[in-house]
Motif scaffolding. Structure first.
Motif, PDB file in Angstrom:
ATOM      1  N   THR A   1       0.689  -1.164  -0.079  1.00 40.99           N
ATOM      2  CA  THR A   1      -0.122  -0.095   0.073  1.00 40.99           C
ATOM      3  C   THR A   1       0.869   1.162   0.079  1.00 40.99           C
ATOM      4  OG1 THR A   1      -1.836  -1.185   1.224  1.00 40.99           O
ATOM      5  CG2 THR A   1      -1.781   1.466   1.088  1.00 40.99           C
ATOM      6  N   LEU A   2       0.554   2.327  -0.968  1.00 46.22           N
ATOM      7  CA  LEU A   2       1.588   3.629  -1.191  1.00 46.22           C
ATOM      8  C   LEU A   2       0.995   4.329   0.365  1.00 46.22           C
ATOM      9  CD1 LEU A   2       3.059   5.640  -2.694  1.00 46.22           C
ATOM     10  CD2 LEU A   2       0.738   6.382  -3.401  1.00 46.22           C
ATOM     11  N   LEU A   3       2.215   4.596   1.084  1.00 42.82           N
ATOM     12  CA  LEU A   3       2.215   5.577   1.927  1.00 42.82           C
ATOM     13  C   LEU A   3       2.649   7.049   1.565  1.00 42.82           C
ATOM     14  CD1 LEU A   3       1.738   6.099   5.017  1.00 42.82           C
ATOM     15  CD2 LEU A   3       4.303   5.346   5.291  1.00 42.82           C
ATOM     16  N   ARG A   4       3.734   7.083   0.962  1.00 46.03           N
ATOM     17  CA  ARG A   4       3.897   8.336   0.318  1.00 46.03           C
ATOM     18  C   ARG A   4       5.017   8.353  -0.688  1.00 46.03           C
ATOM     19  NH1 ARG A   4       5.602  12.607   4.962  1.00 46.03           N
ATOM     20  NH2 ARG A   4       6.274  14.325   3.507  1.00 46.03           N
ATOM     21  N   LEU A   5       4.865   9.420  -1.626  1.00 41.94           N
ATOM     22  CA  LEU A   5       5.726   9.831  -2.756  1.00 41.94           C
ATOM     23  C   LEU A   5       6.206  11.109  -2.499  1.00 41.94           C
ATOM     24  CD1 LEU A   5       6.707   8.806  -5.583  1.00 41.94           C
ATOM     25  CD2 LEU A   5       4.744  10.016  -6.412  1.00 41.94           C
ATOM     26  N   CYS A   6       7.514  11.266  -2.486  1.00 41.11           N
ATOM     27  CA  CYS A   6       7.879  12.538  -2.049  1.00 41.11           C
ATOM     28  C   CYS A   6       9.300  12.809  -2.766  1.00 41.11           C
ATOM     29  CB  CYS A   6       8.354  12.861  -0.566  1.00 41.11           C
ATOM     30  SG  CYS A   6       9.229  11.521   0.201  1.00 41.11           S
ATOM     31  N   PRO A   7       9.838  14.286  -2.961  1.00 39.25           N
ATOM     32  CA  PRO A   7      11.109  14.412  -3.465  1.00 39.25           C
ATOM     33  C   PRO A   7      12.184  14.273  -2.091  1.00 39.25           C
ATOM     34  CG  PRO A   7       9.987  16.464  -3.185  1.00 39.25           C
ATOM     35  CD  PRO A   7       9.062  15.411  -2.593  1.00 39.25           C
ATOM     36  N   MET A   8      13.443  14.043  -2.399  1.00 39.70           N
ATOM     37  CA  MET A   8      14.581  14.301  -1.443  1.00 39.70           C
ATOM     38  C   MET A   8      15.780  14.868  -1.853  1.00 39.70           C
ATOM     39  SD  MET A   8      14.512  10.941   1.064  1.00 39.70           S
ATOM     40  CE  MET A   8      15.755  11.819   2.180  1.00 39.70           C
ATOM     41  N   ALA A   9      16.341  15.702  -1.030  1.00 40.84           N
ATOM     42  CA  ALA A   9      17.454  16.492  -1.540  1.00 40.84           C
ATOM     43  C   ALA A   9      18.652  15.691  -1.808  1.00 40.84           C
ATOM     44  CB  ALA A   9      17.574  17.808  -0.642  1.00 40.84           C
ATOM     45  N   PHE A  10      18.829  14.604  -2.615  1.00 43.74           N
ATOM     46  CA  PHE A  10      19.915  13.887  -2.633  1.00 43.74           C
ATOM     47  C   PHE A  10      21.083  14.913  -3.431  1.00 43.74           C
ATOM     48  CE2 PHE A  10      16.524  10.694  -2.937  1.00 43.74           C
ATOM     49  CZ  PHE A  10      16.956   9.702  -1.790  1.00 43.74           C
ATOM     50  N   SER A  11      20.724  15.613  -4.083  1.00 44.23           N
ATOM     51  CA  SER A  11      21.619  16.601  -4.663  1.00 44.23           C
ATOM     52  C   SER A  11      22.561  17.284  -3.972  1.00 44.23           C
ATOM     53  CB  SER A  11      21.115  17.156  -5.907  1.00 44.23           C
ATOM     54  OG  SER A  11      19.981  18.077  -5.674  1.00 44.23           O
ATOM     55  N   LEU A  12      21.845  17.516  -2.628  1.00 42.00           N
ATOM     56  CA  LEU A  12      22.599  18.453  -1.691  1.00 42.00           C
ATOM     57  C   LEU A  12      23.572  18.022  -1.013  1.00 42.00           C
ATOM     58  CD1 LEU A  12      19.606  20.286   0.139  1.00 42.00           C
ATOM     59  CD2 LEU A  12      20.965  21.173  -1.898  1.00 42.00           C
ATOM     60  N   ASN A  13      23.829  16.531  -1.155  1.00 44.72           N
ATOM     61  CA  ASN A  13      24.744  15.619  -0.541  1.00 44.72           C
ATOM     62  C   ASN A  13      25.403  14.777  -1.524  1.00 44.72           C
ATOM     63  OD1 ASN A  13      26.256  14.031   1.215  1.00 44.72           O
ATOM     64  ND2 ASN A  13      24.971  14.530   2.977  1.00 44.72           N
ATOM     65  N   LYS A  14      26.625  15.002  -1.866  1.00 41.61           N
ATOM     66  CA  LYS A  14      27.303  14.134  -2.655  1.00 41.61           C
ATOM     67  C   LYS A  14      27.888  12.597  -2.293  1.00 41.61           C
ATOM     68  CE  LYS A  14      26.892  17.358  -5.668  1.00 41.61           C
ATOM     69  NZ  LYS A  14      25.943  17.631  -6.634  1.00 41.61           N
ATOM     70  N   ASN A  15      27.660  12.655  -1.203  1.00 41.43           N
ATOM     71  CA  ASN A  15      27.946  11.278  -0.422  1.00 41.43           C
ATOM     72  C   ASN A  15      26.930  10.314  -0.548  1.00 41.43           C
ATOM     73  OD1 ASN A  15      30.475  12.079   0.938  1.00 41.43           O
ATOM     74  ND2 ASN A  15      29.387  13.236   2.406  1.00 41.43           N
TER      75      ASN A  15
END
Length: 203
Positions: free
Chosen positions: A153-167
């Protein structure tokens, strides 16, 4: 870890963020954790709390992934929680799972981008044993939960700021008890795979 090694899950490769006093791994790739006192992840919103003391047993992962785990616990006290977490840094993370609120275990998610949000819903299955899954594709994360590891069951679809952290991001089981200590949590059936094309509608 890169996608070519997803089939080789070894919990010895994971590392703690805020290592608990009591934890163990058995030879069946099962992680058992007992929470320390007053542990939590929250950034600011409403309460003006800034806590980064929860327990995360995480694996560094580069690129896209689907990470799922079975969670077993007796949630009895306000804010008792356990599930999965994607951690970039103290101000950018996502956690999801069961959290005890309003007198019952609720399905819950918190996305933090400098400040935390919080969303809960009634969990109609058995909260003592459930499955939680996070899929990253690009800069988007899809969170789903299941009672049987078959129907999700879907709980959440969201953006995350992966590009802010190069690790690499850190992904893994999470548990916290903001108002007490001693929640015993069992994490099992770890799975890390390459995500399919339709992360939103496929099982």
């Amino acid at each position: 870890m890169d996608s070519s090694k997803f089939h080789q899950i070894n919990l010895e490769d994971f590392k703690w963020i805020n290592k608990p006093n009591e934890w163990s791994i058995n030879n069946l790739n099962v992680l058992n954790v007992t929470t320390d006192e007053k542990t939590d992840y929250w950034e600011g919103t409403w309460y003006n709390f800034h806590h980064n003391t929860g327990h995360v047993y995480g694996l560094e992962i580069n690129g896209d992934f689907t990470f799922s785990v079975c969670v077993e616990a007796e949630f009895t006290n306000l804010y008792d929680q356990a599930g999965l977490m994607i951690f970039l840094d103290d101000k950018h993370w996502l956690k999801a799972g069961i959290e005890y609120n309003d007198g019952q275990p609720m399905i819950s998610s918190v996305l933090t981008n400098e400040l935390s949000d919080w969303a809960t819903g009634v969990f109609t299955g058995n909260p003592r044993k459930f499955y939680i899954r996070m899929t990253r594709k690009g800069d988007v994360v899809c969170v789903k939960y299941s009672t049987d590891n078959i129907t999700w069951t879907l709980l959440r679809l969201c953006p995350m700021a992966f590009s802010l952290n190069k690790n690499p991001c850190v992904v893994g089981p999470m548990c916290c008890t903001p108002l007490r200590k001693g929640l015993n949590v069992k994490f099992s059936k770890f799975s890390i795979t390459v995500p399919g094309d339709d992360i939103l509608h496929s099982n």
